[in-house]
Design a protein around this motif. Structure first.
Motif, PDB file in Angstrom:
ATOM      1  N   PHE A   9       0.854  -1.197   0.000  1.00 29.57           N
ATOM      2  CA  PHE A   9       0.000   0.000   0.000  1.00 29.57           C
ATOM      3  C   PHE A   9       0.887   1.243   0.000  1.00 29.57           C
ATOM      4  N   GLU A  10       0.866   1.980  -1.088  1.00 26.11           N
ATOM      5  CA  GLU A  10       1.673   3.196  -1.205  1.00 26.11           C
ATOM      6  C   GLU A  10       0.815   4.401  -0.816  1.00 26.11           C
ATOM      7  N   ARG A  11       1.142   5.002   0.295  1.00 26.88           N
ATOM      8  CA  ARG A  11       0.377   6.156   0.781  1.00 26.88           C
ATOM      9  C   ARG A  11       0.363   7.292  -0.237  1.00 26.88           C
ATOM     10  N   SER A  12       1.505   7.533  -0.844  1.00 21.58           N
ATOM     11  CA  SER A  12       1.628   8.671  -1.768  1.00 21.58           C
ATOM     12  C   SER A  12       0.750   8.502  -2.997  1.00 21.58           C
ATOM     13  N   GLU A  13       0.346   7.261  -3.296  1.00 18.77           N
ATOM     14  CA  GLU A  13      -0.483   7.000  -4.463  1.00 18.77           C
ATOM     15  C   GLU A  13      -1.933   6.721  -4.091  1.00 18.77           C
ATOM     16  N   GLY A  14      -2.251   6.794  -2.799  1.00 18.04           N
ATOM     17  CA  GLY A  14      -3.620   6.584  -2.363  1.00 18.04           C
ATOM     18  C   GLY A  14      -4.113   5.155  -2.524  1.00 18.04           C
ATOM     19  N   ASP A  15      -3.223   4.173  -2.416  1.00 16.91           N
ATOM     20  CA  ASP A  15      -3.612   2.782  -2.595  1.00 16.91           C
ATOM     21  C   ASP A  15      -4.568   2.335  -1.486  1.00 16.91           C
ATOM     22  N   CYS A  71     -10.706  -8.406  13.730  1.00 17.17           N
ATOM     23  CA  CYS A  71      -9.803  -8.138  12.609  1.00 17.17           C
ATOM     24  C   CYS A  71      -8.401  -8.548  13.032  1.00 17.17           C
ATOM     25  N   ALA A  72      -7.734  -9.338  12.211  1.00  7.91           N
ATOM     26  CA  ALA A  72      -6.348  -9.741  12.474  1.00  7.91           C
ATOM     27  C   ALA A  72      -5.540  -9.549  11.198  1.00  7.91           C
ATOM     28  N   LEU A  73      -4.321  -9.071  11.338  1.00  4.82           N
ATOM     29  CA  LEU A  73      -3.480  -8.846  10.171  1.00  4.82           C
ATOM     30  C   LEU A  73      -2.029  -8.661  10.585  1.00  4.82           C
ATOM     31  N   TRP A  74      -1.138  -8.912   9.632  1.00  3.09           N
ATOM     32  CA  TRP A  74       0.278  -8.574   9.771  1.00  3.09           C
ATOM     33  C   TRP A  74       0.531  -7.273   9.012  1.00  3.09           C
ATOM     34  N   MET A  75       1.343  -6.403   9.593  1.00  2.99           N
ATOM     35  CA  MET A  75       1.701  -5.150   8.916  1.00  2.99           C
ATOM     36  C   MET A  75       3.184  -4.851   9.075  1.00  2.99           C
ATOM     37  N   LYS A  76       3.758  -4.341   8.015  1.00  2.33           N
ATOM     38  CA  LYS A  76       5.114  -3.797   8.043  1.00  2.33           C
ATOM     39  C   LYS A  76       5.012  -2.350   7.591  1.00  2.33           C
ATOM     40  N   ARG A  77       5.189  -1.439   8.516  1.00  2.00           N
ATOM     41  CA  ARG A  77       5.096  -0.027   8.163  1.00  2.00           C
ATOM     42  C   ARG A  77       6.299   0.391   7.314  1.00  2.00           C
ATOM     43  N   GLU A  78       6.064   1.317   6.395  1.00  2.00           N
ATOM     44  CA  GLU A  78       7.152   1.831   5.572  1.00  2.00           C
ATOM     45  C   GLU A  78       7.444   3.290   5.848  1.00  2.00           C
ATOM     46  N   SER A 128     -20.097   8.718  18.973  1.00  2.00           N
ATOM     47  CA  SER A 128     -20.137   9.432  20.255  1.00  2.00           C
ATOM     48  C   SER A 128     -18.737   9.591  20.824  1.00  2.00           C
ATOM     49  N   ASN A 129     -17.737   9.647  19.933  1.00  2.00           N
ATOM     50  CA  ASN A 129     -16.342   9.820  20.316  1.00  2.00           C
ATOM     51  C   ASN A 129     -15.836   8.668  21.175  1.00  2.00           C
ATOM     52  N   TRP A 130     -16.298   7.475  20.903  1.00  2.00           N
ATOM     53  CA  TRP A 130     -15.778   6.291  21.580  1.00  2.00           C
ATOM     54  C   TRP A 130     -14.455   5.900  20.954  1.00  2.00           C
ATOM     55  N   ARG A 131     -13.444   5.704  21.793  1.00  2.00           N
ATOM     56  CA  ARG A 131     -12.118   5.391  21.256  1.00  2.00           C
ATOM     57  C   ARG A 131     -11.219   4.830  22.346  1.00  2.00           C
ATOM     58  N   ILE A 132     -10.281   3.978  21.925  1.00  2.00           N
ATOM     59  CA  ILE A 132      -9.154   3.621  22.778  1.00  2.00           C
ATOM     60  C   ILE A 132      -7.890   3.948  21.984  1.00  2.00           C
ATOM     61  N   VAL A 133      -6.952   4.605  22.642  1.00  3.54           N
ATOM     62  CA  VAL A 133      -5.715   5.058  22.014  1.00  3.54           C
ATOM     63  C   VAL A 133      -4.558   4.618  22.893  1.00  3.54           C
ATOM     64  N   SER A 134      -3.646   3.837  22.340  1.00  2.00           N
ATOM     65  CA  SER A 134      -2.550   3.278  23.129  1.00  2.00           C
ATOM     66  C   SER A 134      -1.623   4.358  23.655  1.00  2.00           C
ATOM     67  N   THR A 135      -1.073   4.116  24.840  1.00  2.00           N
ATOM     68  CA  THR A 135      -0.004   4.977  25.355  1.00  2.00           C
ATOM     69  C   THR A 135       1.281   4.730  24.577  1.00  2.00           C
ATOM     70  N   ALA A 136       1.560   3.476  24.279  1.00  2.00           N
ATOM     71  CA  ALA A 136       2.775   3.119  23.536  1.00  2.00           C
ATOM     72  C   ALA A 136       2.673   3.582  22.084  1.00  2.00           C
ATOM     73  N   THR A 137       3.815   3.825  21.486  1.00  2.00           N
ATOM     74  CA  THR A 137       3.888   4.143  20.060  1.00  2.00           C
ATOM     75  C   THR A 137       4.511   2.967  19.313  1.00  2.00           C
ATOM     76  N   TYR A 138       4.199   2.874  18.029  1.00  2.00           N
ATOM     77  CA  TYR A 138       4.613   1.731  17.216  1.00  2.00           C
ATOM     78  C   TYR A 138       5.256   2.271  15.938  1.00  2.00           C
ATOM     79  N   THR A 139       6.569   2.390  15.972  1.00  2.00           N
ATOM     80  CA  THR A 139       7.289   3.113  14.931  1.00  2.00           C
ATOM     81  C   THR A 139       8.198   2.233  14.072  1.00  2.00           C
ATOM     82  N   ASP A 140       8.285   0.943  14.379  1.00  2.00           N
ATOM     83  CA  ASP A 140       9.223   0.083  13.661  1.00  2.00           C
ATOM     84  C   ASP A 140       8.844  -0.038  12.191  1.00  2.00           C
ATOM     85  N   THR A 141       9.798   0.196  11.316  1.00  2.00           N
ATOM     86  CA  THR A 141       9.587   0.036   9.885  1.00  2.00           C
ATOM     87  C   THR A 141      10.487  -1.065   9.303  1.00  2.00           C
ATOM     88  N   SER A 142      11.113  -1.859  10.169  1.00  2.00           N
ATOM     89  CA  SER A 142      12.082  -2.847   9.703  1.00  2.00           C
ATOM     90  C   SER A 142      11.507  -4.246   9.557  1.00  2.00           C
TER      91      SER A 142
END
Length: 234
Positions: free
Chosen positions: A15-21, A37-44, A80-94
């Protein structure tokens, strides 16, 4: 047994963000109050002030899961603005990482109505923790536009990276052990059953990357996503 539990696909969607995929599906009639929902992701790329949505649906409100502009995991039903937002950040792109999400608004325990796992471990520390009221409808799995890779159709917030072994399963709450063999674990083939509105994308058909391999024919329309041979650990 590589021919059974460990028989998983060797492709991912790029999925290329710059191309709107992104990918979309409409007309589902699944259980909007209970799904996995379950999935594997590798951030770029990291957030850098931008939102990266990997599952979304928007109609008279928003229901989405994404990395926010600070790289936190953000699971939202904003009627109704229901949300959970993690304290931890997830920045690994490797490397690939595995994620599981539950929506279960019928649960009598408020804190169990929206849940998230990262590499087999449940996330329990949140900067925001406002769960939906009991039996509040979500939008994911409804007849509205459901999207992989963006919030649709009001917002964009495209995802940038690889997605593999994508499951969207209605009316079941499945633990990470249904998809990985440990913590953090390797990918394994789902051995359970699928409902009529469920889908499993393994991105194996280069000519139809949105093809549903669950057997239900719930194909997603591909908008620019390409096939990659980079995959999670097996």
């Amino acid at each position: 047994d590589r021919q059974g539990r460990y028989r998983v696909n060797r492709n991912s969607g790029d999925f290329e963000r710059s191309e709107g995929d992104h990918m979309t599906i409409t007309g589902l009639t699944g259980e909007v109050d209970k799904w996995t929902c379950a999935l594997w992701m590798k951030r770029e790329s990291q957030g850098a002030g931008e939102y990266h949505t990997f599952l979304g649906s928007t109609t008279a409100g928003e229901n989405y899961i994404r990395f926010d502009n600070s790289d936190r995991l953000y699971f939202n039903n904003s009627g109704s603005n229901w949300r959970i937002v993690s304290t931890a950040t997830y920045t690994d792109t490797s490397a690939f990482h595995h994620y599981v999400f539950h929506y279960d608004s019928g649960n009598a325990t408020g804190g169990d109505r929206m849940r998230m796992w990262y590499d087999g471990t449940e996330i329990t520390s949140f900067d925001f923790d406002t769960n939906p009221t009991q039996d509040a409808d979500g939008i994911i799995l409804s007849s509205a536009v459901n999207s992989i890779g963006r919030s649709d159709p009001i917002n964009t917030h495209y995802f940038d990276g690889l997605i593999a072994e994508f499951y969207l399963i209605s009316d079941q709450l499945l633990d990470p052990s249904s998809f990985i063999d440990g913590t953090p674990g390797n990918a394994i083939a789902f051995q359970g059953s699928y409902g009529a509105d469920d889908s499993y994308l393994n991105f194996s058909n280069s000519g139809d990357l949105g093809e549903d391999s669950s057997g239900n024919g719930n194909d997603w329309t591909n908008n620019g996503v390409t096939q990659s041979a980079t995959v999670p650990p097996f």
